[in-house]
Write a protein that holds these residues in place. Structure first.
Motif, mmCIF file in Angstrom:
data_model
loop_
_atom_site.group_PDB
_atom_site.id
_atom_site.type_symbol
_atom_site.label_atom_id
_atom_site.label_comp_id
_atom_site.label_asym_id
_atom_site.label_seq_id
_atom_site.Cartn_x
_atom_site.Cartn_y
_atom_site.Cartn_z
ATOM 1 N N ALA A 256 -45.206 -2.240 -5.087
ATOM 2 C CA ALA A 256 -43.898 -1.468 -5.913
ATOM 3 C C ALA A 256 -44.222 -0.727 -6.948
ATOM 4 O O ALA A 256 -43.741 0.293 -7.282
ATOM 5 N N GLU A 257 -45.097 -1.570 -7.743
ATOM 6 C CA GLU A 257 -45.547 -0.917 -9.094
ATOM 7 C C GLU A 257 -46.284 0.470 -8.872
ATOM 8 O O GLU A 257 -46.220 1.495 -9.548
ATOM 9 N N LEU A 258 -47.257 0.714 -7.904
ATOM 10 C CA LEU A 258 -47.919 1.609 -7.713
ATOM 11 C C LEU A 258 -46.921 2.853 -7.038
ATOM 12 O O LEU A 258 -47.205 3.948 -7.616
ATOM 13 N N HIS A 259 -46.098 2.517 -6.379
ATOM 14 C CA HIS A 259 -45.073 3.393 -5.840
ATOM 15 C C HIS A 259 -44.259 4.000 -7.016
ATOM 16 O O HIS A 259 -43.731 5.266 -6.968
ATOM 17 N N THR A 260 -43.858 3.171 -7.613
ATOM 18 C CA THR A 260 -42.980 3.724 -9.142
ATOM 19 C C THR A 260 -43.638 4.509 -9.919
ATOM 20 O O THR A 260 -43.092 5.724 -10.339
ATOM 21 N N ARG A 261 -45.027 3.873 -10.395
ATOM 22 C CA ARG A 261 -45.640 4.716 -11.304
ATOM 23 C C ARG A 261 -46.297 6.262 -10.883
ATOM 24 O O ARG A 261 -46.493 6.967 -11.323
ATOM 25 N N MET A 262 -46.373 6.238 -9.353
ATOM 26 C CA MET A 262 -47.443 7.344 -8.851
ATOM 27 C C MET A 262 -46.330 8.240 -8.260
ATOM 28 O O MET A 262 -46.687 9.643 -7.632
ATOM 29 N N ALA A 263 -44.949 8.170 -8.253
ATOM 30 C CA ALA A 263 -44.064 9.050 -7.574
ATOM 31 C C ALA A 263 -44.027 10.330 -8.280
ATOM 32 O O ALA A 263 -43.827 10.397 -9.428
ATOM 33 N N VAL A 264 -44.032 11.413 -7.495
ATOM 34 C CA VAL A 264 -43.690 12.650 -7.932
ATOM 35 C C VAL A 264 -42.625 13.246 -7.031
ATOM 36 O O VAL A 264 -42.545 13.609 -6.064
ATOM 37 N N ASP A 265 -41.415 13.805 -7.893
ATOM 38 C CA ASP A 265 -39.995 14.262 -7.020
ATOM 39 C C ASP A 265 -39.682 13.242 -6.062
ATOM 40 O O ASP A 265 -39.166 13.558 -5.023
ATOM 41 N N GLY A 266 -39.803 11.949 -6.573
ATOM 42 C CA GLY A 266 -39.379 10.827 -5.903
ATOM 43 C C GLY A 266 -40.035 10.298 -4.767
ATOM 44 O O GLY A 266 -39.559 9.469 -3.819
ATOM 45 N N GLU A 267 -41.304 10.977 -4.637
ATOM 46 C CA GLU A 267 -41.962 10.714 -3.190
ATOM 47 C C GLU A 267 -43.562 10.162 -3.739
ATOM 48 O O GLU A 267 -44.154 10.780 -4.772
ATOM 49 N N SER A 268 -43.962 9.072 -3.300
ATOM 50 C CA SER A 268 -45.189 8.280 -3.775
ATOM 51 C C SER A 268 -46.311 8.944 -2.948
ATOM 52 O O SER A 268 -46.014 8.907 -1.543
ATOM 53 N N PRO A 269 -47.404 8.978 -2.987
ATOM 54 C CA PRO A 269 -48.627 9.090 -2.266
ATOM 55 C C PRO A 269 -49.421 8.101 -1.546
ATOM 56 O O PRO A 269 -50.087 8.169 -0.956
ATOM 57 N N VAL A 270 -48.681 6.989 -2.122
ATOM 58 C CA VAL A 270 -49.478 5.616 -1.642
ATOM 59 C C VAL A 270 -48.931 5.335 -0.222
ATOM 60 O O VAL A 270 -47.860 5.225 0.127
#
Length: 405
Positions: A256-270
């Motif tokens: 969850a934390e990885l998705h939150t921190r890495m999201a760009v324009d609401g999309e996560s690369p993880v």
């Protein structure tokens, strides 16, 4: 200098087996193994001793970004075949902040690249090469100690894997046994030490990478890094407190934390997957100077530690042993001491440049505990300037891919 003899000699008084070699190497990480390989190519004998088991050394997960200078050297000395087949060549990295991705194009800026190839894979290649060439690798040793390093006949004593006392008679000792090893403690040195007020929580996940290059993310909740080890394995990091309890980070919270921190324009690369490894790594900068005392020479983590943000740790070890192998070959084959006399000063020039780059990247991308709004705006101003300045991007690129020898 006399040549070496690997024929054992038994001390009748204490039944201690004594072995003669030119260079005794403490530590079978990348530094010690590569030094042994380079010395072999130069016609110098060595014996490598290691307190860990061979299985442990082969499997421990460490850094995976190889500078262009490192990959060139590995190819030059016959160690590049599997790296070139399995390594992932990256032509840049991304800086993520303000909800956007900003690419640092190494190939366009400086005409070079880096290769992602895990440290444990380099170690496997080195062990295979030393075994192929008849190298002397002794694992599972204990009670290692160095003696007579102020003389031209230094010694290493230890117990072998069977618990038997052994003595290694050397012309030179190379300390490649890391920050906590015996070698650094045996060299009188000035310690330059800096502890950072944060750590990295790292995971290794069985999940295919969703992007082709590393992404360094500045986020108000803390730094995050997206990286990979192979087409099937991703390596991901989160900034956490230095005293963080790993038990408080179940897998769901990490993702969850990885998705939150890495999201760009609401999309996560993880892309999520089963975890293969999870751990917390302290962040510190450390330099021991000088890197030599008498006939004991330090290399790699025995002499310096860098925060992993700049991807310099293993690359500095390679640079050290490249210098050291040349210096010891000149000393032991030609009785020329000029390069060993300058080894520490020469190595430290590169070390301090890498320390400065790693500190700069770390400071720019991490949230300092207690930082006020002013400090955070200064960080963002630096990131925005860097992303918009060709000169600043070129500086990052040339430091990241590796400065010329």
């Amino acid at each position: 200098m006399t040549g070496s003899s690997l024929a054992p000699m038994l001390d009748a008084g204490n039944q201690e087996e004594r072995v003669r070699t030119q260079v005794g190497i403490i530590g079978a990480g990348p530094a010690g193994l590569l030094l042994s390989h380079l010395l072999h190519l130069g016609g110098v004998d060595s014996v490598v001793i290691e307190e860990r088991s061979e299985d442990y050394v082969r499997q421990r997960v460490r850094a995976g970004v190889l500078e262009n200078t490192t990959t060139d050297l590995l190819r030059e000395v016959g160690l590049g075949e599997r790296m070139d087949r399995e390594g992932l060549v990256h032509g840049g990295i991304s800086l993520r902040f303000d909800g956007a991705d900003h690419r640092v194009d190494f190939e366009e800026l400086v005409g070079r690249n880096v290769t992602v190839y895990g440290q444990q894979e380099v170690v496997k290649d080195l062990i295979a090469a030393r075994n192929r060439d008849g190298g002397q690798l002794l694992f599972d040793v204990s009670d290692t100690a160095v003696h007579d390093i102020d003389t031209d006949r230094p010694r290493i004593t230890f117990r072998d894997s069977a618990g038997q006392p052994r003595e290694l008679l050397c012309d030179v000792i190379a300390g490649c046994d890391g920050f906590h090893g015996v070698s650094r403690k045996s060299v009188p040195h000035e310690a330059y030490d800096h502890a950072y007020p944060f750590a990295w929580l790292g995971i290794l996940a069985k999940a295919a990478p969703t992007r082709e290059e590393l992404a360094y993310t500045y986020h108000e909740r803390g730094f995050a890094l997206y990286s990979m080890r192979s087409p099937e394995i991703t390596r991901l990091y989160l900034q956490v407190a230095p005293d963080e309890n790993l038990d408080e980070w179940p897998d769901d919270r990490v993702w969850a934390e990885l998705h939150t921190r890495m999201a760009v324009d609401g999309e996560s690369p993880v892309l999520e997957g089963p975890l293969l490894d999870k751990g917390i790594t302290a962040m510190r900068s450390f330099v021991a100077a000088p890197m030599r005392h008498g006939r004991l020479f330090l290399a790699g983590d025995a002499a310096h530690i860098v925060p992993p943000t700049g991807a310099k740790g293993m690359n500095l070890a390679v640079a050290d042993v490249r210098l050291l192998s040349q210096a010891l070959t000149e000393l032991l084959r030609r009785n020329d001491s000029r390069l060993v006399e300058s080894y520490s000063d020469t190595a430290l020039q590169r070390v301090w440049r890498a320390e400065a780059f790693s500190w700069s990247m770390t400071s720019m991308l991490h949230i300092r505990p207690g930082a006020d709004a002013f400090q955070r705006q200064v960080q963002l101003a630096q990131l925005r300037y860097t992303a918009g300045s060709r000169a600043a991007l070129t500086s990052i690129a040339e430091n990241y891919v590796g400065l010329p020898w």
